[in-house]
Motif scaffolding. Structure first.
Motif, short mmCIF file in Angstrom:
data_model
loop_
_atom_site.label_atom_id
_atom_site.label_comp_id
_atom_site.label_asym_id
_atom_site.label_seq_id
_atom_site.Cartn_x
_atom_site.Cartn_y
_atom_site.Cartn_z
N ALA A 35 0.85 -1.19 0.00
CA ALA A 35 0.00 0.00 0.00
C ALA A 35 0.89 1.24 0.00
N GLY A 36 0.26 2.38 -0.22
CA GLY A 36 0.97 3.65 -0.15
C GLY A 36 0.19 4.64 0.70
N LEU A 37 0.91 5.56 1.33
CA LEU A 37 0.28 6.57 2.18
C LEU A 37 1.00 7.89 2.04
N VAL A 38 0.27 8.94 1.71
CA VAL A 38 0.77 10.31 1.80
C VAL A 38 0.41 10.81 3.18
N TRP A 39 1.41 11.28 3.95
CA TRP A 39 1.23 11.54 5.38
C TRP A 39 1.65 12.97 5.72
N ALA A 40 0.81 13.65 6.53
CA ALA A 40 1.09 15.01 6.97
C ALA A 40 1.18 15.05 8.50
N HIS A 41 2.31 15.48 9.02
CA HIS A 41 2.50 15.59 10.47
C HIS A 41 1.64 16.70 11.05
N GLY A 42 1.55 16.73 12.39
CA GLY A 42 0.85 17.80 13.07
C GLY A 42 1.80 18.90 13.52
N GLY A 43 1.26 19.81 14.34
CA GLY A 43 2.05 20.92 14.84
C GLY A 43 1.30 22.23 14.83
N ALA A 44 -0.04 22.17 14.97
CA ALA A 44 -0.86 23.39 15.09
C ALA A 44 -0.76 24.28 13.87
N PHE A 45 -0.48 23.70 12.71
CA PHE A 45 -0.32 24.40 11.43
C PHE A 45 0.95 25.25 11.36
N MET A 46 1.65 25.44 12.49
CA MET A 46 2.76 26.40 12.52
C MET A 46 4.06 25.79 13.02
N ARG A 47 4.04 24.50 13.39
CA ARG A 47 5.23 23.85 13.91
C ARG A 47 5.32 22.43 13.35
N GLY A 48 6.42 21.77 13.69
CA GLY A 48 6.61 20.40 13.26
C GLY A 48 7.49 20.30 12.02
N ASP A 49 8.03 19.10 11.79
CA ASP A 49 8.87 18.87 10.62
C ASP A 49 8.94 17.38 10.34
N LEU A 50 9.71 17.01 9.32
CA LEU A 50 9.79 15.62 8.91
C LEU A 50 10.56 14.74 9.87
N ASP A 51 11.30 15.35 10.80
CA ASP A 51 12.09 14.58 11.75
C ASP A 51 11.34 14.28 13.04
N MET A 52 10.22 14.95 13.29
CA MET A 52 9.49 14.67 14.52
C MET A 52 8.96 13.23 14.47
N LEU A 53 8.80 12.63 15.62
CA LEU A 53 8.44 11.22 15.68
C LEU A 53 7.09 10.93 15.04
N GLU A 54 6.18 11.86 15.15
CA GLU A 54 4.86 11.70 14.53
C GLU A 54 4.97 11.59 13.02
N ALA A 55 6.05 12.11 12.45
CA ALA A 55 6.32 11.95 11.03
C ALA A 55 7.25 10.77 10.78
N ASP A 56 8.45 10.81 11.37
CA ASP A 56 9.49 9.84 11.02
C ASP A 56 9.21 8.46 11.61
N TRP A 57 8.89 8.37 12.90
CA TRP A 57 8.64 7.05 13.49
C TRP A 57 7.43 6.38 12.86
N VAL A 58 6.38 7.16 12.64
CA VAL A 58 5.18 6.61 12.00
C VAL A 58 5.53 6.08 10.62
N ALA A 59 6.25 6.87 9.82
CA ALA A 59 6.56 6.46 8.46
C ALA A 59 7.46 5.22 8.44
N ARG A 60 8.48 5.19 9.29
CA ARG A 60 9.37 4.02 9.34
C ARG A 60 8.61 2.76 9.77
N SER A 61 7.73 2.91 10.73
CA SER A 61 6.96 1.76 11.20
C SER A 61 6.07 1.21 10.09
N LEU A 62 5.46 2.08 9.33
CA LEU A 62 4.60 1.63 8.25
C LEU A 62 5.41 1.02 7.11
#
Length: 302
Positions: A35-62
């Motif tokens: 399967a494939g997933l396009v994924w957008a992290h959180g951060g109140a629209f004004m924070r966050g990046d691709l290295d945060m766990l909600e982005a990187d850990w989630v993506a690596r796990s999937l």
């Protein structure tokens, strides 16, 4: 499935609002891509990046489970004042407002379908967490109205689905003090994203309360002690009322943003649920009837 080596690489795309970076997570070359997933992290629209766990850990796990993930480095709104101290990596916002990030997420979904990543176009889902859940939900609405290939499904983790937070249940109200969010904080965050205090003028800014007919099957994963749970629950009910196939889960004992804490049992359970949703054969439903007349929706979006 057993764990496999994950290949990770950044790409720069010609996005709708300038250069747009994405990070692609691929299973090993000899592993099945289910399967494939396009994924957008959180951060109140004004924070966050691709290295945060909600982005990187989630993506690596999937990706370990055979899901190709494209994580979107969407542009951020200006920092509002005051803001809660932010844990972990971060980047400076570019200071854009709606609809920039929303349109970037929509664009990446279309790009992923044709990017030659070993996943059929019809097998790509679209998802996000918190503010990223808002972007994914709004993008699903935009893609429906554009008439192009829809996402296979939509995956929303503790999303910001509504401009105004729906009233909590009595049960939830007794738990909300354990989370930093409150209706005033959410209103300020949403106004900062829009760039004004009034309600949104586009249905794609906050999909809650909009015409949701014809959207793809949607999985809403809420955190137990999260004020935003009232939005996720209300949005799931709206989807069901619109005839959309929907799965609603409340992850017991979790706070908002629990996917940033992979050491917790709730995060581990949530990842297992997400993998099952994306990879289990026959679990996800289908897209049903879309609105026949989209004139009002399209006019409101302009």
């Amino acid at each position: 499935m057993g764990r496999v080596s994950v290949a990770v690489g950044d790409r720069m795309l010609p996005g709708p609002h300038g250069d747009l970076r994405v990070r692609v997570y691929e299973p090993a070359a000899d592993a099945e891509r289910v399967a494939g997933l396009v994924w957008a992290h959180g951060g109140a629209f004004m924070r966050g990046d691709l290295d945060m766990l909600e982005a990187d850990w989630v993506a690596r796990s999937l990706a370990d489970a055979g899901v190709v993930v494209v994580s979107v480095d969407y542009q951020l709104a200006p920092l509002s004042d005051p803001v809660e101290p932010w844990p972990g990596p971060d980047r400076q916002p570019t200071g854009v407002r709606f609809p920039v990030a929303s349109e970037e997420v929509s664009f990446v979904h279309g790009w992923a379908q044709d990017a030659g990543l070993g996943v059929a176009a019809a097998s790509w889902s679209l998802g996000g967490a918190s503010a990223g859940g808002n972007l994914a939900a709004g993008a699903s609405l935009r893609l429906r109205d554009a008439g192009g290939p829809p996402p296979r499904s939509v995956l929303l983790a503790y999303p910001v689905a509504h401009f105004q937070l729906p009233p909590p249940s009595v049960e939830l109200a007794g738990k909300m003090t354990q989370d930093w969010r409150d209706p005033d904080a959410l209103a300020s965050m949403n106004a900062n994203y829009l760039g004004h205090d009034g309600p949104p003028t586009s249905p794609y800014a906050f999909p809650g309360g909009q015409d949701l007919r014809g959207l793809p099957p949607t999985f809403v994963l809420n955190a137990d002690q999260d004020a935003l749970r009232s939005s996720g629950e209300a949005y799931a009910a709206e989807l069901a009322a619109a005839g959309v196939d929907v799965l609603l889960v409340r992850e017991d004992g979790t706070l908002h943003g629990h996917l940033n804490h992979p050491e917790t049992p709730g995060a581990v359970r949530s990842i297992a649920r997400i993998i099952t949703w994306l990879t289990a054969e026959g679990l996800v439903g289908t897209s049903h009837e879309a609105p026949q007349d989209r004139t009002e929706t399209e006019a409101a979006a302009r």
